[in-house]
Design a protein around this motif. Structure first.
Motif, PDB file in Angstrom:
ATOM      1  N   LEU A 167       1.238  -1.279   0.358  1.00 54.68           N
ATOM      2  CA  LEU A 167      -0.074   0.047  -0.230  1.00 54.68           C
ATOM      3  C   LEU A 167       1.108   0.998  -0.258  1.00 54.68           C
ATOM      4  CD1 LEU A 167      -3.223   1.011   0.524  1.00 54.68           C
ATOM      5  CD2 LEU A 167      -2.594   1.100   3.118  1.00 54.68           C
ATOM      6  N   ILE A 168       1.008   1.815  -0.791  1.00 53.40           N
ATOM      7  CA  ILE A 168       1.280   3.574  -1.067  1.00 53.40           C
ATOM      8  C   ILE A 168       0.304   5.017  -1.123  1.00 53.40           C
ATOM      9  CG2 ILE A 168       2.522   5.057  -2.042  1.00 53.40           C
ATOM     10  CD1 ILE A 168       4.036   1.386  -1.575  1.00 53.40           C
ATOM     11  N   VAL A 169       0.775   5.757   0.418  1.00 57.52           N
ATOM     12  CA  VAL A 169       0.114   6.534   0.666  1.00 57.52           C
ATOM     13  C   VAL A 169       0.708   8.004   0.565  1.00 57.52           C
ATOM     14  CG1 VAL A 169      -1.344   5.262   2.088  1.00 57.52           C
ATOM     15  CG2 VAL A 169       0.213   6.129   2.612  1.00 57.52           C
ATOM     16  N   PRO A 170       0.013   9.037   0.180  1.00 63.62           N
ATOM     17  CA  PRO A 170       0.769  10.408   0.686  1.00 63.62           C
ATOM     18  C   PRO A 170       1.355  10.031   1.469  1.00 63.62           C
ATOM     19  CG  PRO A 170      -0.700  10.718  -0.110  1.00 63.62           C
ATOM     20  CD  PRO A 170      -1.304   9.061   0.001  1.00 63.62           C
ATOM     21  N   ALA A 171       2.660  10.564   2.263  1.00 60.90           N
ATOM     22  CA  ALA A 171       3.475  11.431   3.071  1.00 60.90           C
ATOM     23  C   ALA A 171       2.365  12.077   4.393  1.00 60.90           C
ATOM     24  CB  ALA A 171       4.364  12.325   2.773  1.00 60.90           C
ATOM     25  N   LYS A 172       1.001  12.956   3.890  1.00 62.86           N
ATOM     26  CA  LYS A 172       0.443  13.324   4.954  1.00 62.86           C
ATOM     27  C   LYS A 172      -0.618  13.083   4.683  1.00 62.86           C
ATOM     28  CE  LYS A 172       2.652  17.569   4.621  1.00 62.86           C
ATOM     29  NZ  LYS A 172       2.951  19.504   4.117  1.00 62.86           N
ATOM     30  N   ALA A 174      -3.804  10.479   6.517  1.00 72.41           N
ATOM     31  CA  ALA A 174      -4.213   9.895   7.820  1.00 72.41           C
ATOM     32  C   ALA A 174      -3.420   8.498   7.532  1.00 72.41           C
ATOM     33  CB  ALA A 174      -6.105   9.704   7.108  1.00 72.41           C
ATOM     34  N   LEU A 175      -2.959   8.029   6.869  1.00 79.25           N
ATOM     35  CA  LEU A 175      -3.277   7.143   7.686  1.00 79.25           C
ATOM     36  C   LEU A 175      -1.159   6.428   7.310  1.00 79.25           C
ATOM     37  CD1 LEU A 175      -5.088   4.117   5.260  1.00 79.25           C
ATOM     38  CD2 LEU A 175      -5.500   4.809   7.338  1.00 79.25           C
ATOM     39  N   ALA A 176      -0.682   7.861   6.660  1.00 81.21           N
ATOM     40  CA  ALA A 176       0.641   7.455   6.679  1.00 81.21           C
ATOM     41  C   ALA A 176       1.125   7.352   7.913  1.00 81.21           C
ATOM     42  CB  ALA A 176       1.545   8.250   6.517  1.00 81.21           C
ATOM     43  N   GLU A 177       0.796   7.337   9.231  1.00 75.24           N
ATOM     44  CA  GLU A 177       2.126   7.332  10.344  1.00 75.24           C
ATOM     45  C   GLU A 177       1.894   5.928  11.215  1.00 75.24           C
ATOM     46  OE1 GLU A 177       3.800   9.556  11.856  1.00 75.24           O
ATOM     47  OE2 GLU A 177       3.695  10.063   9.953  1.00 75.24           O
ATOM     48  N   ALA A 178       0.387   5.092  10.217  1.00 73.05           N
ATOM     49  CA  ALA A 178       0.880   3.712  10.456  1.00 73.05           C
ATOM     50  C   ALA A 178       1.659   2.610   9.963  1.00 73.05           C
ATOM     51  CB  ALA A 178      -0.604   3.311  10.573  1.00 73.05           C
ATOM     52  N   VAL A 186      -8.464   1.003   5.628  1.00 73.40           N
ATOM     53  CA  VAL A 186      -8.138   1.224   3.301  1.00 73.40           C
ATOM     54  C   VAL A 186      -9.299   1.556   2.449  1.00 73.40           C
ATOM     55  CG1 VAL A 186      -7.183  -0.150   1.364  1.00 73.40           C
ATOM     56  CG2 VAL A 186      -5.930  -0.378   4.299  1.00 73.40           C
ATOM     57  N   LEU A 187     -10.321   0.686   2.538  1.00 67.50           N
ATOM     58  CA  LEU A 187     -11.179   0.908   1.824  1.00 67.50           C
ATOM     59  C   LEU A 187     -12.343   1.842   2.272  1.00 67.50           C
ATOM     60  CD1 LEU A 187     -12.685  -3.179   1.771  1.00 67.50           C
ATOM     61  CD2 LEU A 187     -11.334  -1.820   0.413  1.00 67.50           C
ATOM     62  N   LYS A 188     -11.847   2.736   3.348  1.00 60.18           N
ATOM     63  CA  LYS A 188     -12.009   4.192   3.500  1.00 60.18           C
ATOM     64  C   LYS A 188     -11.553   5.397   2.751  1.00 60.18           C
ATOM     65  CE  LYS A 188     -12.969   3.170   8.280  1.00 60.18           C
ATOM     66  NZ  LYS A 188     -12.370   4.159   9.985  1.00 60.18           N
ATOM     67  N   TYR A 189     -10.896   4.906   1.783  1.00 58.89           N
ATOM     68  CA  TYR A 189     -10.610   6.091   1.128  1.00 58.89           C
ATOM     69  C   TYR A 189     -10.153   5.512  -0.289  1.00 58.89           C
ATOM     70  CZ  TYR A 189      -8.367   7.444   5.558  1.00 58.89           C
ATOM     71  OH  TYR A 189      -8.419   7.964   6.756  1.00 58.89           O
ATOM     72  N   ALA A 234      -0.138  10.760  -8.991  1.00 65.00           N
ATOM     73  CA  ALA A 234      -1.289  10.835  -8.376  1.00 65.00           C
ATOM     74  C   ALA A 234      -1.576  11.414  -6.460  1.00 65.00           C
ATOM     75  CB  ALA A 234      -2.729  10.246  -8.923  1.00 65.00           C
ATOM     76  N   VAL A 235      -0.642  10.416  -7.039  1.00 63.01           N
ATOM     77  CA  VAL A 235      -0.611  10.398  -5.150  1.00 63.01           C
ATOM     78  C   VAL A 235       0.185  10.535  -4.857  1.00 63.01           C
ATOM     79  CG1 VAL A 235       0.507   7.925  -3.244  1.00 63.01           C
ATOM     80  CG2 VAL A 235      -0.807   7.529  -5.209  1.00 63.01           C
ATOM     81  N   GLU A 236       1.100  11.504  -4.804  1.00 63.00           N
ATOM     82  CA  GLU A 236       2.526  12.532  -4.555  1.00 63.00           C
ATOM     83  C   GLU A 236       0.999  13.686  -3.872  1.00 63.00           C
ATOM     84  OE1 GLU A 236       5.968  13.202  -6.431  1.00 63.00           O
ATOM     85  OE2 GLU A 236       6.470  11.198  -6.659  1.00 63.00           O
ATOM     86  N   ALA A 237       0.753  14.204  -4.776  1.00 61.83           N
ATOM     87  CA  ALA A 237       0.223  14.866  -5.108  1.00 61.83           C
ATOM     88  C   ALA A 237      -2.122  14.922  -4.244  1.00 61.83           C
ATOM     89  CB  ALA A 237      -1.213  15.481  -5.893  1.00 61.83           C
ATOM     90  N   GLY A 238      -2.075  14.001  -4.034  1.00 60.30           N
ATOM     91  CA  GLY A 238      -2.862  13.482  -2.567  1.00 60.30           C
ATOM     92  C   GLY A 238      -4.309  13.404  -3.046  1.00 60.30           C
ATOM     93  N   LEU A 239      -4.179  12.382  -4.519  1.00 58.75           N
ATOM     94  CA  LEU A 239      -5.328  11.963  -4.977  1.00 58.75           C
ATOM     95  C   LEU A 239      -5.657  11.065  -4.749  1.00 58.75           C
ATOM     96  CD1 LEU A 239      -4.188  13.800  -8.325  1.00 58.75           C
ATOM     97  CD2 LEU A 239      -5.841  14.790  -6.550  1.00 58.75           C
ATOM     98  N   GLY A 240      -5.262  10.079  -4.165  1.00 56.07           N
ATOM     99  CA  GLY A 240      -5.566   8.649  -3.845  1.00 56.07           C
ATOM    100  C   GLY A 240      -5.023   8.284  -3.609  1.00 56.07           C
ATOM    101  N   ILE A 241      -4.187   6.847  -2.411  1.00 58.81           N
ATOM    102  CA  ILE A 241      -3.984   5.346  -2.537  1.00 58.81           C
ATOM    103  C   ILE A 241      -4.009   4.625  -3.412  1.00 58.81           C
ATOM    104  CG2 ILE A 241      -4.107   6.287   0.499  1.00 58.81           C
ATOM    105  CD1 ILE A 241      -6.023   4.009   0.137  1.00 58.81           C
TER     106      ILE A 241
END
Length: 300
Positions: A167-172, A174-178, A186-189, A234-241
């Motif tokens: 799973l790849i998420v933007p650095a900021k 909501a899941l990034a600290e886990a 995961v399915l919420k996003y 797109a992920v870096e831009a915060g558009l999704g995971i």
């Protein structure tokens, strides 16, 4: 009798004609015919029943075929075993690689390979699986590396490397600290995915299906993009995971742009494959390169 004659006999039987075998072996048709005739003289038996339209294996030819196949396999195994010791291998290696392999996996392996085998020149084309198959059949490539198995009667396919999607998420995000997140979280996003039919998408669909997760109804897909690079942007831009190979986001992780996470009770392992013609003997440079790839660990 010699191995060259057995190889020619095997190729004629595989291709169904002397002309097709001559084309596959880069020989003239008379030369192929002469070698088969020499083999027939050696055994004192006809190996093919010839007619004006086609040729078929004779009873003697059908008996010889499995031994010819074994001899080819033994030569390949011998090349494979000895390639570890032949560091002075020379030659030009022409291969095709599918997108993820060619853009993200192989480039960082070519440096160490070049240091170990400086006399091998590599020419790599990055293309889709259908194009790789076509160029191998037309003898424009020695072999190909693809992300999903194919079924073709003329092709030998072999697993050479393993990889795993994460799973790849933007650095900021909501899941990034886990480090590990649940499937429900995961399915919420919203997701950004590769297009249907891609090797990456196929692995996702298979694993989600095992957990009774429907890609169409349970996952909110906001984009389907045709390249890993576009998905990363797109992920870096915060558009999704998304789900991608960690090998493809090493640079972004180092820059602090994205985070890599695990999903509880889900693993997205996949196999990469080499493909080449059954009737063609791989050059020692290709055998050496494939041996090198099998020894690599993609997560390092």
């Amino acid at each position: 009798m010699n191995f060259h004659q057995l190889h020619i006999f095997f190729t004629v039987s595989e291709k169904g004609s002397f002309s097709a075998a001559a084309h596959a072996l880069h020989m003239t048709q008379p030369a192929v015919t002469m070698q088969v005739q020499s083999l027939e003289e050696y055994f004192g038996a006809r190996l093919f029943n010839r007619s004006t339209k086609r040729i078929e294996l004779s009873e003697a030819g059908r008996a010889l075929l499995p031994f010819a196949r074994k001899s080819i396999e033994l030569i390949r195994e011998t090349d494979l075993a000895m390639s570890k010791f032949t560091h002075m291998v020379q030659g030009r290696l022409q291969l095709g690689a599918s997108l993820t392999i060619g853009e993200y996996m192989l480039p960082r392996m070519l440096g160490p390979f070049g240091q170990q085998y400086p006399n091998i020149t590599i020419s790599m084309k990055v293309m889709n699986t259908a194009q790789i198959l076509e160029e191998i059949i037309n003898h424009q490539l020695n072999f190909g590396l693809i992300e999903a198995p194919v079924h073709h009667p003329d092709m030998h396919i072999e697993a050479v490397m393993r990889d795993e999607l994460k799973l790849i998420v933007p650095a900021k995000h909501a899941l990034a600290e886990a480090e590990v997140v649940s499937v429900d979280e995961v399915l919420k996003y919203p997701f950004i995915l590769r297009e249907p039919g891609s090797g990456t998408r196929q692995v996702m669909e298979e694993q989600f299906a095992r957990k009774n997760i429907d890609m169409k109804h349970d996952i909110r897909t906001v984009m389907e993009l045709g390249s890993t690079g576009a998905i990363k942007s797109a992920v870096e831009a915060g558009l999704g995971i998304t789900l991608l190979s960690p090998s493809s986001v090493k640079h972004e992780v180092a820059l602090g742009l994205v985070k890599i996470l695990d999903i509880e009770e889900l693993s997205f392992h996949r196999q990469f494959y080499s493909i080449y013609l059954k009737s063609a003997l791989l050059p020692i440079s290709a055998v050496t390169f494939l041996t090198f790839l099998r020894e690599q660990q993609l997560d390092k």
